[in-house]
Write a protein that holds these residues in place. Structure first.
Motif, short mmCIF file in Angstrom:
data_model
loop_
_atom_site.label_atom_id
_atom_site.label_comp_id
_atom_site.label_asym_id
_atom_site.label_seq_id
_atom_site.Cartn_x
_atom_site.Cartn_y
_atom_site.Cartn_z
N MET A 1 0.85 -1.18 0.00
CA MET A 1 0.00 0.00 0.00
C MET A 1 0.89 1.24 0.00
O MET A 1 1.73 1.41 0.89
CB MET A 1 -0.89 -0.02 1.24
N PRO A 2 0.71 2.14 -0.97
CA PRO A 2 1.54 3.33 -1.03
C PRO A 2 1.23 4.30 0.11
O PRO A 2 0.12 4.34 0.63
CB PRO A 2 1.20 3.96 -2.38
N LYS A 3 2.22 5.07 0.44
CA LYS A 3 2.08 6.06 1.51
C LYS A 3 1.16 7.19 1.06
O LYS A 3 1.26 7.65 -0.08
CB LYS A 3 3.47 6.59 1.85
N ALA A 4 0.29 7.66 1.94
CA ALA A 4 -0.68 8.69 1.57
C ALA A 4 -0.53 9.99 2.37
O ALA A 4 -1.09 11.00 1.99
CB ALA A 4 -2.09 8.16 1.73
N PHE A 5 0.21 9.97 3.49
CA PHE A 5 0.30 11.13 4.37
C PHE A 5 1.74 11.51 4.65
O PHE A 5 2.62 10.66 4.65
CB PHE A 5 -0.39 10.83 5.70
N TYR A 6 1.95 12.80 4.90
CA TYR A 6 3.24 13.31 5.37
C TYR A 6 3.15 13.62 6.85
O TYR A 6 2.11 14.06 7.34
CB TYR A 6 3.61 14.62 4.66
N SER A 7 4.26 13.44 7.55
CA SER A 7 4.36 13.84 8.95
C SER A 7 4.99 15.23 9.01
O SER A 7 5.49 15.76 8.01
CB SER A 7 5.23 12.85 9.71
N GLU A 10 8.61 15.08 7.95
CA GLU A 10 8.79 15.01 6.50
C GLU A 10 8.55 16.36 5.84
O GLU A 10 9.27 16.73 4.90
CB GLU A 10 7.85 13.95 5.91
N ILE A 11 7.58 17.11 6.34
CA ILE A 11 7.32 18.45 5.82
C ILE A 11 8.55 19.34 6.05
O ILE A 11 8.96 20.08 5.16
CB ILE A 11 6.08 19.08 6.49
N ALA A 12 9.16 19.24 7.21
CA ALA A 12 10.36 20.03 7.51
C ALA A 12 11.49 19.68 6.55
O ALA A 12 12.19 20.57 6.06
CB ALA A 12 10.80 19.79 8.96
N MET A 36 -4.87 16.66 9.76
CA MET A 36 -5.53 16.08 10.93
C MET A 36 -4.51 15.79 12.01
O MET A 36 -3.33 15.61 11.73
CB MET A 36 -6.28 14.81 10.55
N LYS A 37 -5.00 15.77 13.22
CA LYS A 37 -4.16 15.44 14.36
C LYS A 37 -4.50 14.02 14.79
O LYS A 37 -5.65 13.70 15.04
CB LYS A 37 -4.39 16.42 15.50
N VAL A 38 -3.49 13.17 14.83
CA VAL A 38 -3.66 11.78 15.25
C VAL A 38 -2.84 11.62 16.52
O VAL A 38 -1.61 11.65 16.48
CB VAL A 38 -3.15 10.81 14.15
N THR A 47 -1.36 14.74 -1.37
CA THR A 47 -1.94 15.55 -2.45
C THR A 47 -2.34 16.93 -1.95
O THR A 47 -2.16 17.92 -2.66
CB THR A 47 -3.15 14.84 -3.08
N VAL A 48 -2.88 17.00 -0.75
CA VAL A 48 -3.29 18.28 -0.17
C VAL A 48 -2.07 19.16 0.06
O VAL A 48 -2.08 20.36 -0.26
CB VAL A 48 -4.06 18.07 1.15
N PHE A 49 -0.99 18.58 0.59
CA PHE A 49 0.21 19.36 0.85
C PHE A 49 0.83 19.86 -0.45
O PHE A 49 1.23 21.02 -0.54
CB PHE A 49 1.24 18.55 1.64
#
Length: 61
Positions: A1-7, A10-12, A36-38, A47-49
């Motif tokens: 399953m491909p990765k869908a979210f950045y932490s 990773e953004i930094a 979102m906050k998890v 995609t949003v980022f």
């Protein structure tokens, strides 16, 4: 399953900014409903980022 979210970390790395700056970006995205906050960590859909990052570049030109 491909990765869908950045932490936040990773953004930094992607933006070459301090982790605290990436945290502020994630909070701002969360306030707009785009992240979102998890637990105590933020996650943003890749995609949003990417779309947000393109918007920031277009605004600077």
């Amino acid at each position: 399953m491909p990765k869908a979210f950045y932490s936040t970390k990773e953004i930094a790395e992607i933006m070459d900014v301090k982790p605290s700056t990436a945290q502020c970006i994630m909070r701002a995205l969360a306030m707009r409903g785009q992240a979102m906050k998890v637990g105590n960590r933020y996650r943003v859909r890749m995609t949003v980022f990417k779309r947000w990052l393109e918007e920031q570049g277009a605004g600077a030109a």
